[in-house]
Design an enzyme around this catalytic site. Sequence first.
Site, PDB file in Angstrom:
ATOM      1  N   GLY A   1       0.773  -1.236   0.000  1.00 52.37           N
ATOM      2  CA  GLY A   1       0.000   0.000   0.000  1.00 52.37           C
ATOM      3  C   GLY A   1       0.804   1.284   0.000  1.00 52.37           C
TER       4      GLY A   1
ATOM      5  N   ASN B   1       2.050   2.960  -2.573  1.00 50.93           N
ATOM      6  CA  ASN B   1       1.517   3.864  -3.594  1.00 50.93           C
ATOM      7  C   ASN B   1       0.136   4.377  -3.199  1.00 50.93           C
ATOM      8  OD1 ASN B   1       3.359   4.406  -5.752  1.00 50.93           O
ATOM      9  ND2 ASN B   1       3.197   2.261  -6.349  1.00 50.93           N
TER      10      ASN B   1
ATOM     11  N   MET C   1      -3.323  -7.037  -8.091  1.00 53.23           N
ATOM     12  CA  MET C   1      -2.778  -8.155  -8.858  1.00 53.23           C
ATOM     13  C   MET C   1      -3.802  -8.983  -9.617  1.00 53.23           C
ATOM     14  SD  MET C   1       0.375  -7.989  -8.476  1.00 53.23           S
ATOM     15  CE  MET C   1       1.002  -6.497  -7.783  1.00 53.23           C
TER      16      MET C   1
ATOM     17  N   LEU D   1      -6.899  -9.156 -12.778  1.00 53.68           N
ATOM     18  CA  LEU D   1      -7.537  -8.538 -13.929  1.00 53.68           C
ATOM     19  C   LEU D   1      -8.955  -8.148 -13.531  1.00 53.68           C
ATOM     20  CD1 LEU D   1      -6.902  -8.037 -16.971  1.00 53.68           C
ATOM     21  CD2 LEU D   1      -8.049 -10.192 -17.445  1.00 53.68           C
TER      22      LEU D   1
ATOM     23  N   ASN E   1      -3.551   2.481 -14.103  1.00 58.11           N
ATOM     24  CA  ASN E   1      -2.639   1.544 -13.450  1.00 58.11           C
ATOM     25  C   ASN E   1      -1.206   2.033 -13.614  1.00 58.11           C
ATOM     26  OD1 ASN E   1      -1.839  -0.838 -12.089  1.00 58.11           O
ATOM     27  ND2 ASN E   1      -1.525  -1.919 -14.014  1.00 58.11           N
TER      28      ASN E   1
ATOM     29  N   HIS F   1       2.813   0.424 -13.813  1.00 64.03           N
ATOM     30  CA  HIS F   1       3.566  -0.818 -14.007  1.00 64.03           C
ATOM     31  C   HIS F   1       5.055  -0.510 -13.877  1.00 64.03           C
ATOM     32  CE1 HIS F   1       4.087  -4.928 -15.357  1.00 64.03           C
ATOM     33  NE2 HIS F   1       5.088  -4.495 -16.107  1.00 64.03           N
TER      34      HIS F   1
END
Length: 188
Positions: A12, A14, A84, A86, A101, A103
């Site tokens: 957590g 971010n 994590m 979809l 999102n 990455h």
Amino acid sequence: MQRIAIFASGSGTNAENLIKTYKNTEISVVRIFCNNENAGVLERAKRLQIPVTLFKKADLWDDKVIYNALISEKIDCIVLAGFMMLLPQNIIDAYRDKIVNIHPSLLPKYGGKGMYGHHVHEAVLANDEKESGITIHLVNEIYDSGEILFQAKCPVLENDTPDSLATRVHALEYEYYPKVVADYIKTL
């Protein structure tokens, strides 16, 4: 006021950075959705007084459970922060171009199912890449393939380990993710 929900599965950091950055702004983090009962984000949310919806995978894929929670909270935008899974089609359709999102690589390299965290940094090092970084992108039906909104780079150093590379990549995440999300939300 833009109302956002953060989906998170891990520590957590971010999510906390986003919450703190948006405090007393035009963006309000109104809820965290989490699929991991042991995730560090739960303690951060409690400390920061952000309500949490803890759910099971079946709840996410149920046509109504999470979708209805998003609608009832009047969520304008979804931000993934170490989530994590979809997202199901009904949520993607309802929030088309409103799901962001981050990455830990320069997509399209090192993206897709199974490419997260240290897996990405290990692959970057194994392939002798000269640079790595972050990609902030919109979410669609395929892992890490949505429209790229922003990328930032950092060098891969000769003596890097996955941990040392991760430290530089995380610094980019903390610096850029809140700003890019805020700038994007203003366009909606």
